[in-house]
Design a protein around this motif. Structure first.
Motif, mmCIF file in Angstrom:
data_model
loop_
_atom_site.group_PDB
_atom_site.id
_atom_site.type_symbol
_atom_site.label_atom_id
_atom_site.label_comp_id
_atom_site.label_asym_id
_atom_site.label_seq_id
_atom_site.Cartn_x
_atom_site.Cartn_y
_atom_site.Cartn_z
ATOM 1 N N VAL A 34 -30.925 42.201 -3.356
ATOM 2 C CA VAL A 34 -32.405 42.351 -3.023
ATOM 3 C C VAL A 34 -33.392 42.782 -4.167
ATOM 4 C CG1 VAL A 34 -32.159 42.211 -0.401
ATOM 5 C CG2 VAL A 34 -32.191 44.613 -1.700
ATOM 6 N N PRO A 35 -34.630 42.727 -4.540
ATOM 7 C CA PRO A 35 -35.141 43.255 -5.483
ATOM 8 C C PRO A 35 -35.169 44.840 -5.479
ATOM 9 C CG PRO A 35 -36.543 41.510 -4.220
ATOM 10 C CD PRO A 35 -35.149 41.789 -3.448
ATOM 11 N N SER A 36 -34.872 45.273 -6.754
ATOM 12 C CA SER A 36 -35.054 46.498 -7.162
ATOM 13 C C SER A 36 -36.194 47.115 -6.916
ATOM 14 C CB SER A 36 -34.204 46.763 -8.530
ATOM 15 O OG SER A 36 -35.509 46.603 -9.268
ATOM 16 N N LYS A 53 -39.531 53.739 -0.480
ATOM 17 C CA LYS A 53 -39.550 53.635 1.000
ATOM 18 C C LYS A 53 -39.116 52.443 1.677
ATOM 19 C CE LYS A 53 -42.455 55.678 4.486
ATOM 20 N NZ LYS A 53 -43.708 56.341 4.873
ATOM 21 N N VAL A 54 -39.533 51.215 1.003
ATOM 22 C CA VAL A 54 -39.215 50.061 1.507
ATOM 23 C C VAL A 54 -37.665 49.827 1.553
ATOM 24 C CG1 VAL A 54 -39.082 47.508 1.097
ATOM 25 C CG2 VAL A 54 -40.984 48.757 0.752
ATOM 26 N N LEU A 55 -37.135 50.125 0.648
ATOM 27 C CA LEU A 55 -35.380 50.150 0.317
ATOM 28 C C LEU A 55 -34.992 51.090 1.363
ATOM 29 C CD1 LEU A 55 -34.668 49.058 -3.265
ATOM 30 C CD2 LEU A 55 -35.192 47.717 -1.280
ATOM 31 N N ALA A 56 -35.297 52.346 1.557
ATOM 32 C CA ALA A 56 -34.630 53.111 2.321
ATOM 33 C C ALA A 56 -34.828 52.876 3.809
ATOM 34 C CB ALA A 56 -35.454 54.835 1.896
ATOM 35 N N ARG A 57 -36.070 52.462 4.360
ATOM 36 C CA ARG A 57 -36.181 51.964 5.621
ATOM 37 C C ARG A 57 -35.105 50.671 5.875
ATOM 38 N NH1 ARG A 57 -39.805 52.715 9.843
ATOM 39 N NH2 ARG A 57 -39.738 54.608 8.961
ATOM 40 N N LEU A 58 -35.074 49.732 5.204
ATOM 41 C CA LEU A 58 -34.115 48.604 5.117
ATOM 42 C C LEU A 58 -32.700 49.137 5.394
ATOM 43 C CD1 LEU A 58 -35.780 45.903 2.947
ATOM 44 C CD2 LEU A 58 -35.837 46.008 5.582
ATOM 45 N N ARG A 59 -32.563 50.082 4.335
ATOM 46 C CA ARG A 59 -31.080 50.918 4.768
ATOM 47 C C ARG A 59 -30.840 51.482 5.926
ATOM 48 N NH1 ARG A 59 -31.794 52.056 -0.893
ATOM 49 N NH2 ARG A 59 -32.581 54.171 -0.395
ATOM 50 N N GLU A 60 -31.800 52.235 6.156
ATOM 51 C CA GLU A 60 -31.698 52.793 7.766
ATOM 52 C C GLU A 60 -31.452 52.157 8.805
ATOM 53 O OE1 GLU A 60 -35.477 55.057 8.313
ATOM 54 O OE2 GLU A 60 -34.931 56.475 6.274
ATOM 55 N N GLU A 61 -31.974 50.766 8.616
ATOM 56 C CA GLU A 61 -31.977 49.934 9.663
ATOM 57 C C GLU A 61 -30.628 49.177 9.809
ATOM 58 O OE1 GLU A 61 -35.140 47.425 9.244
ATOM 59 O OE2 GLU A 61 -36.794 49.059 9.524
ATOM 60 N N GLY A 62 -29.917 49.216 8.622
ATOM 61 C CA GLY A 62 -28.405 48.596 8.233
ATOM 62 C C GLY A 62 -28.805 47.318 7.871
ATOM 63 N N VAL A 63 -30.022 46.892 7.439
ATOM 64 C CA VAL A 63 -30.340 45.510 6.770
ATOM 65 C C VAL A 63 -29.710 45.253 5.431
ATOM 66 C CG1 VAL A 63 -32.086 43.922 6.127
ATOM 67 C CG2 VAL A 63 -32.238 45.193 8.254
ATOM 68 N N ILE A 64 -29.777 46.364 4.514
ATOM 69 C CA ILE A 64 -29.133 46.395 3.120
ATOM 70 C C ILE A 64 -28.362 47.477 3.018
ATOM 71 C CG2 ILE A 64 -31.194 45.166 2.359
ATOM 72 C CD1 ILE A 64 -31.851 47.998 0.834
ATOM 73 N N TYR A 65 -27.496 47.602 2.014
ATOM 74 C CA TYR A 65 -26.856 48.595 1.641
ATOM 75 C C TYR A 65 -26.723 48.779 0.120
ATOM 76 C CZ TYR A 65 -23.194 45.232 0.114
ATOM 77 O OH TYR A 65 -22.567 44.067 -0.417
ATOM 78 N N VAL A 67 -25.448 50.197 -3.726
ATOM 79 C CA VAL A 67 -24.054 50.522 -4.232
ATOM 80 C C VAL A 67 -24.828 51.271 -5.659
ATOM 81 C CG1 VAL A 67 -22.070 49.808 -5.514
ATOM 82 C CG2 VAL A 67 -22.840 48.481 -3.550
ATOM 83 N N ARG A 68 -24.314 52.683 -5.572
ATOM 84 C CA ARG A 68 -25.065 53.421 -6.785
ATOM 85 C C ARG A 68 -24.734 52.589 -8.528
ATOM 86 N NH1 ARG A 68 -26.633 58.720 -6.670
ATOM 87 N NH2 ARG A 68 -27.051 59.638 -8.931
ATOM 88 N N GLY A 69 -25.496 52.410 -8.977
ATOM 89 C CA GLY A 69 -25.299 51.872 -10.332
ATOM 90 C C GLY A 69 -25.498 50.135 -10.375
ATOM 91 N N LEU A 70 -25.536 49.495 -9.217
ATOM 92 C CA LEU A 70 -25.418 48.280 -8.924
ATOM 93 C C LEU A 70 -26.695 47.478 -8.274
ATOM 94 C CD1 LEU A 70 -21.725 47.566 -8.183
ATOM 95 C CD2 LEU A 70 -22.834 47.187 -10.303
ATOM 96 N N GLY A 71 -27.229 48.372 -7.412
ATOM 97 C CA GLY A 71 -28.388 47.881 -6.633
ATOM 98 C C GLY A 71 -28.260 47.872 -5.189
ATOM 99 N N SER A 72 -29.262 47.047 -4.688
ATOM 100 C CA SER A 72 -29.091 47.036 -3.209
ATOM 101 C C SER A 72 -28.611 45.569 -2.501
ATOM 102 C CB SER A 72 -30.514 47.266 -2.378
ATOM 103 O OG SER A 72 -30.717 48.647 -2.870
ATOM 104 N N PHE A 73 -28.039 45.373 -1.674
ATOM 105 C CA PHE A 73 -27.631 43.963 -0.998
ATOM 106 C C PHE A 73 -27.705 43.891 0.354
ATOM 107 C CE2 PHE A 73 -25.150 45.650 -4.908
ATOM 108 C CZ PHE A 73 -25.171 44.472 -5.782
ATOM 109 N N VAL A 74 -27.713 42.629 0.677
ATOM 110 C CA VAL A 74 -27.970 42.303 2.139
ATOM 111 C C VAL A 74 -26.648 42.661 2.876
ATOM 112 C CG1 VAL A 74 -28.407 40.367 3.794
ATOM 113 C CG2 VAL A 74 -29.517 40.397 1.501
#
Length: 81
Positions: A34-36, A53-65, A67-74
């Motif tokens: 997903v976008p950085s 905050k966008v990415l943090a909320r989506l992580r909290e919801e379990g929508v994304i995860y 990976v440090r150094g790689l980015g966020s994924f669905v």
């Protein structure tokens, strides 16, 4: 990403809704990036804190995860609802 902001809702919520919709419609399939934070800042013009905050909320919801150094994924199976 967003043509016009809704004045009665926080921008981070509106951006998160767009990302959730793109996941639901298959634009961002499971395990795709997903976008950085920087991409969100560039695309939407929001502050770094707002994009985080966008990415943090989506992580909290379990929508994304993330990976440090790689980015966020669905997530493999985003929560329904």
């Amino acid at each position: 990403m967003i043509d016009e902001w809704e004045q009665d809702r926080p921008k981070w919520e509106q951006i998160a809704d767009v990302i959730r919709q793109r996941i639901a419609d298959g634009t961002y399939p499971p395990r795709s990036r997903v976008p950085s934070v920087q991409q969100l800042v560039t695309e939407t013009g929001v502050a770094v804190d707002t994009a985080q905050k966008v990415l943090a909320r989506l992580r909290e919801e379990g929508v994304i995860y993330t990976v440090r150094g790689l980015g966020s994924f669905v997530a493999d199976r985003p929560p329904s609802g």
